[in-house]
Design an enzyme around this catalytic site. Sequence first.
Site, PDB file in Angstrom:
ATOM      1  N   ASP A 147       9.458  -9.635  -0.526  1.00  0.00           N
ATOM      2  CA  ASP A 147       8.902  -9.663  -1.612  1.00  0.00           C
ATOM      3  C   ASP A 147       8.923  -9.120  -2.406  1.00  0.00           C
ATOM      4  O   ASP A 147       9.324  -7.903  -2.427  1.00  0.00           O
ATOM      5  CB  ASP A 147       7.212 -10.574  -0.678  1.00  0.00           C
ATOM      6  CG  ASP A 147       7.221  -8.906  -0.838  1.00  0.00           C
ATOM      7  OD1 ASP A 147       7.151  -7.924   0.283  1.00  0.00           O
ATOM      8  OD2 ASP A 147       5.617  -8.477  -0.743  1.00  0.00           O
ATOM      9  N   GLU A 191       4.933  -7.514   1.928  1.00  0.00           N
ATOM     10  CA  GLU A 191       4.554  -5.962   2.119  1.00  0.00           C
ATOM     11  C   GLU A 191       3.881  -5.322   0.491  1.00  0.00           C
ATOM     12  O   GLU A 191       3.124  -4.280   0.531  1.00  0.00           O
ATOM     13  CB  GLU A 191       6.032  -4.936   2.208  1.00  0.00           C
ATOM     14  CG  GLU A 191       5.994  -3.293   2.170  1.00  0.00           C
ATOM     15  CD  GLU A 191       6.202  -2.849   1.338  1.00  0.00           C
ATOM     16  OE1 GLU A 191       5.514  -1.326   0.934  1.00  0.00           O
ATOM     17  OE2 GLU A 191       5.996  -3.480  -0.084  1.00  0.00           O
TER      18      GLU A 191
END
Length: 406
Positions: free
Chosen positions: A80, A173
């Site tokens: 991400d 994350e």
Amino acid sequence: MKAYERLLKYVVVRTPSDENSETVPSSVCQFDLARLLEAEMKDLGLTDVVLDDQCYLYGKLPATAGLEDKPAIGFIAHMDTVSDYCDHDIKPIVTENYDGGELKLGTSDTVLSPKNFPHLESLKGRTLITSDGTTVLGADDKAGIAEILTMIERVQEEKIPHGPLCVAFTPDEEIGTGASHFNVEQFGADYGYTLDGDTEGEIQYENFNACKADFVIKGFNVHPGSSKDTMINASLVAMEINNALPSMETPRGTEDYEGFYHLVSMSGEVAEAELHYIVRDHDKDLFEAKKKTLKLIEKDMNEKWGEGTVALTISEQYRNMAEIIATCMHLIDNAKTACENADVAPLVLPIRGGTDGCQLSFKGLPCPNLGTGGHAYHGPYEHISVEGMEKSVEILLALIKEYTEE
């Protein structure tokens, strides 16, 4: 394929995570990159490739014959990106032979300048990869993914002897939950490294202790013309709370191991207001002291304005992994040696933030962080050099050798 070529392929797949989502992953678009990587991992000869329904992707490279008893070493990166500056297509730009000076990004008004980023002068002569100045680039952390898979390809093609190698790519994350659903047993590594740092050669194992602190203030709203000794303006109380905090203990006023209170957002009117902070400190005792300060402010405000006016919620996020890594310092020693063998000066630095490895270390997988060669993450000034990525791959290959020869 070169690491930078992989990066150029990955960054155009937008994968912003969503901190307001309650799903896992927080954004379905992360599966778009995960499926691309799943196919690539299989093509590279990784075994036990599994993409689970929460968007965690795992794979393994079995040890070279005779090296099965060596420690299983894992490499982890996240798929991400931040959601800021990621609301439209990402267009990477490659600038060869960068001159070390100001660089206008695409047709935007964004200028990458040594005035703001003094390290740019050290990148003179390199090939830079940036966005067009209107989005993030996404090298955080798609550079880590690219370097891990390039390392796997090199190991295979060059028949480099190695012990068991494990690979994992995680979602979310950037919103602090990348390790929340990580399956350590399935991953299968004895030790891990996240590839989620900045300059090539960075080695990080001391991170912040971290929490969120949320204040909700209930005011008392009456007509301002007849509010003497009656009105409680929640927005003014919120300002009073912030003013009670040490003025220099903010991100702008701190560095290295110094902690801070960071006001992330605020909202309010007379009847109700909110303050949302993140609180950080490397030192455990100082971190606890910061939480006590917040609780004292809550107590004082309620004594002044009436019980129930201010409610504080503290949510723990992660702890300093240094206490775990201290029991297996070979992770740091071998990383330093690997940097030196790749002709890169090792930079052992504290993390002024967190990585998946912070939480994974406390879940039984000691996991320091390594640099990828990138800079200025989380905004339109993000940039990385081709040469920095190549050096990061060389460090990974040298690191594998260290564990093979133990």
